[in-house]
Design an enzyme around this catalytic site. Structure first.
Site, short mmCIF file in Angstrom:
data_model
loop_
_atom_site.label_atom_id
_atom_site.label_comp_id
_atom_site.label_asym_id
_atom_site.label_seq_id
_atom_site.Cartn_x
_atom_site.Cartn_y
_atom_site.Cartn_z
N SER A 114 -3.22 3.29 13.48
CA SER A 114 -2.96 3.05 12.15
C SER A 114 -2.03 3.94 11.74
CB SER A 114 -4.50 3.20 11.35
OG SER A 114 -4.19 2.20 10.30
N LYS A 141 -6.58 -4.03 -15.88
CA LYS A 141 -6.60 -2.64 -15.62
C LYS A 141 -7.90 -2.18 -14.87
CE LYS A 141 -5.24 1.47 -16.69
NZ LYS A 141 -4.27 1.87 -15.93
#
Length: 295
Positions: free
Chosen positions: A116, A168
């Site tokens: 990764s 949000k």
């Protein structure tokens, strides 16, 4: 006739001698503690180990060795399952800059794992060397959260949110994610994944479409990765150092320079353990909201 007392003279010599011994021992400890050899052409080894949560120490070492005229080549030893996105990208960019400058070879040696974000960094190097059993690849991005709404109701806790915009609190663990929120997060993941694919294609000189086929998040052994073109050679750290020395034109056995970790053993153990428990992810806190976002 001298007016100096023999006892005072001997005491002065003893104090000066002790001081010089202390200074010499201190300087020797600094040199040995940092494993720095003096004089001659060197190969520098920079370690990237554990979960990648910060780039600062690695970047400092790379920049230092890049400027050091006695360091003729750099080997990055990666022992990492991945980590946060931005630190991996920052180290990758610095490695690529050194490679593109052609001032000195920069190689990667893969240990148990260079997956990764660890593989992302490796793609910046001129040559990647892995052990046959190295775990690498995992070309993908992940963002995790949890849905604790049912648990909250069971214990009688109500989550109250005051926000400036409907998105949000995207990813909050206190309610089910909406389709709109999932689409927004998926868009971020896809964009960062695309950046990862571009980095692999550029670093490995592969066609982008070829990388896309390999970039579904799966892991590969070192031997598989070599067959697929994700690494160049199979070998150990020692083999990689010898390759780097040969590429740099160093004759004979190269002198190796390596900096020790700044943190103590206990701090390192607990720091890395914390990183692994976080799933190799950077935890971002935003007004009570946790994002797990990582390579």
């Amino acid at each position: 006739m001298s007016d100096k007392h023999p006892l005072k003279t001997g005491l002065t010599v003893l104090i000066v001698g002790a001081f010089l011994l202390f200074v010499g021992t201190y300087l020797l400890t600094l040199i040995m503690g940092r494993n720095i050899s003096v004089g001659g052409d060197k190969v520098a080894v920079v370690e990237v180990s554990g979960v990648i949560l910060s780039a600062q120490e690695t970047l400092e070492q790379l920049k230092k060795y890049e400027k050091d005229p006695s360091v003729k080549a750099i080997v990055i030893r990666i022992e990492s399952p991945g980590g946060a996105v931005v630190p991996a990208q920052e180290v990758y960019e610095e490695v690529r800059k050194i490679r593109d400058s052609k001032l000195k070879p920069v190689l990667v040696s893969m240990g148990n794992a260079a997956a990764s974000g660890g593989y992302y960094i490796a793609c910046g190097a001129e040559k990647i060397v892995a052990n046959p059993g190295t775990i690498t690849g995992s070309i993908g991005v992940i963002m995790e959260t949890a849905n604790l709404e049912g648990l909250m109701k069971k214990v009688g806790i109500e989550n109250v949110v005051v926000k400036s915009g409907r998105l949000k609190d995207t990813g909050t663990p206190f309610r089910e994610m909406t389709r709109e929120e999932r689409a927004v997060l998926q868009g971020v993941i896809d964009d960062v994944h695309s950046q990862f694919i571009d980095a692999v294609a550029a670093g490995r000189h592969m066609e982008r479409a070829e990388v896309v086929k390999l970039a579904d998040g799966r892991i590969y052994s070192g031997r598989q990765a070599r067959e697929l073109g994700l690494v160049d050679e199979l070998g150990s750290l020692s083999d990689t150092i010898k390759m780097a020395a040969k590429m740099a034109g160093i004759k004979g056995e190269p002198k190796v320079v390596k900096e020790e970790k700044r943190t103590g053993l206990i701090a390192r153990i607990f720091g890395e353990a914390q990183g692994y428990f976080e799933g190799g992810s950077l935890v971002k806190r935003q007004t009570g909201l946790f994002y797990l976002f990582s390579f």
